[in-house]
Design an enzyme around this catalytic site. Structure first.
Site, short mmCIF file in Angstrom:
data_model
loop_
_atom_site.label_atom_id
_atom_site.label_comp_id
_atom_site.label_asym_id
_atom_site.label_seq_id
_atom_site.Cartn_x
_atom_site.Cartn_y
_atom_site.Cartn_z
N CYS A 1 -1.34 4.34 24.49
CA CYS A 1 -0.22 4.96 25.20
C CYS A 1 0.10 6.32 24.58
O CYS A 1 0.11 6.44 23.35
CB CYS A 1 1.00 4.04 25.11
SG CYS A 1 2.47 4.65 25.95
N LEU A 2 0.40 7.30 25.42
CA LEU A 2 0.78 8.61 24.91
C LEU A 2 2.09 8.55 24.12
O LEU A 2 2.32 9.39 23.26
CB LEU A 2 0.91 9.62 26.07
CG LEU A 2 -0.38 9.94 26.81
CD1 LEU A 2 -0.11 10.84 28.01
CD2 LEU A 2 -1.41 10.57 25.88
N HIS B 1 6.88 1.22 31.77
CA HIS B 1 7.71 2.33 31.27
C HIS B 1 8.94 2.52 32.14
O HIS B 1 10.04 2.76 31.63
CB HIS B 1 6.91 3.64 31.23
CG HIS B 1 6.00 3.76 30.06
ND1 HIS B 1 6.44 3.81 28.76
CD2 HIS B 1 4.65 3.87 30.00
CE1 HIS B 1 5.42 3.93 27.94
NE2 HIS B 1 4.31 3.97 28.68
N HIS C 1 0.93 -0.77 33.39
CA HIS C 1 1.38 -0.18 32.13
C HIS C 1 2.46 0.86 32.40
O HIS C 1 3.53 0.86 31.76
CB HIS C 1 0.18 0.45 31.41
CG HIS C 1 0.52 1.20 30.17
ND1 HIS C 1 0.23 0.72 28.91
CD2 HIS C 1 1.12 2.40 29.98
CE1 HIS C 1 0.63 1.60 28.01
NE2 HIS C 1 1.17 2.63 28.63
N GLU C 2 2.21 1.76 33.34
CA GLU C 2 3.17 2.83 33.65
C GLU C 2 4.44 2.27 34.30
O GLU C 2 5.54 2.75 34.04
CB GLU C 2 2.54 3.91 34.53
CG GLU C 2 1.34 4.61 33.91
CD GLU C 2 1.57 5.19 32.52
OE1 GLU C 2 2.72 5.54 32.18
OE2 GLU C 2 0.59 5.28 31.76
N GLY D 1 -2.46 8.16 32.52
CA GLY D 1 -1.25 7.84 33.26
C GLY D 1 -0.04 8.35 32.52
O GLY D 1 -0.07 8.51 31.29
N GLN E 1 8.66 8.63 30.13
CA GLN E 1 8.03 9.13 28.92
C GLN E 1 8.36 10.60 28.64
O GLN E 1 8.20 11.06 27.52
CB GLN E 1 6.51 8.97 28.98
CG GLN E 1 6.06 7.52 28.96
CD GLN E 1 4.57 7.43 29.13
OE1 GLN E 1 4.06 7.38 30.24
NE2 GLN E 1 3.85 7.43 28.00
#
Length: 174
Positions: free
Chosen positions: A91-92, A137, A133-134, A46, A51
């Site tokens: 997470c990225l 962000h 989660h996304e 994702g 991000q």
């Protein structure tokens, strides 16, 4: 298509609250393509526009093992939550760090596709966790915010040290 730079914690830009998308144009389609390419290149499941330093309510997901089930959510909103579950998240934007986070087990959402058409769906399992989660962000929140202040500080110090080492290594190459 292009691979975009992913912001890393504790970059303050990750705390920016994303604005709703109001123009479903070629620029939005290009952003979705670039985000998708970036997510796949980084082996993520994702990616939120925040991000990649674009503060619009856009996210892409693909939680399939075969990496062929891309989902695009524009202006997503959760309309109902059901139950809770705890699962390990990464997470990225917080590379190499994993922690258990409590989220809704099942969610009902409303969103738009990149062409502007709206849809609703119910999600559970990894798909529901990833979408929540996304969406965090997009609200300027990271999964490390669910950790205790001590653990969050430890994560910050570890990532800052990693970033300093990478900068030293890059400077040595020059």
């Amino acid at each position: 298509m292009a691979i975009l730079e992913i912001l890393e914690f504790p970059d303050p830009r990750l705390r920016t609250v994303a604005e709703p998308v109001d123009s479903f144009d070629e620029g939005l389609r290009k952003l979705v393509e670039d985000m998708t390419e970036t997510m796949y290149a980084e082996s993520g499941i994702g990616l939120a526009a925040t991000q990649v330093d674009v503060h619009r309510r856009v996210l892409v997901l693909d939680v399939s093992d075969s990496r062929d089930d891309l989902r695009v959510y524009i202006n997503p909103e959760i309309v109902a939550e059901h139950g809770t579950e705890i699962s390990e998240e990464g997470c990225l934007s917080v590379p190499g760090i994993y922690a258990e986070v409590q989220r809704a087990e099942r969610i009902d959402i409303r969103a738009c596709r990149a062409d502007g058409s709206s849809f609703e769906e119910s999600l559970d399992g990894l798909h529901a966790v990833c979408l929540q989660h996304e969406m965090d962000h997009l609200a300027g929140k990271l999964f490390v915010d669910y950790l205790s202040p001590l653990k969050r500080q430890m994560v910050r110090k570890k990532l800052e040290k990693r970033q300093r080492q990478a900068q030293k290594k890059a400077a040595a190459v020059l």
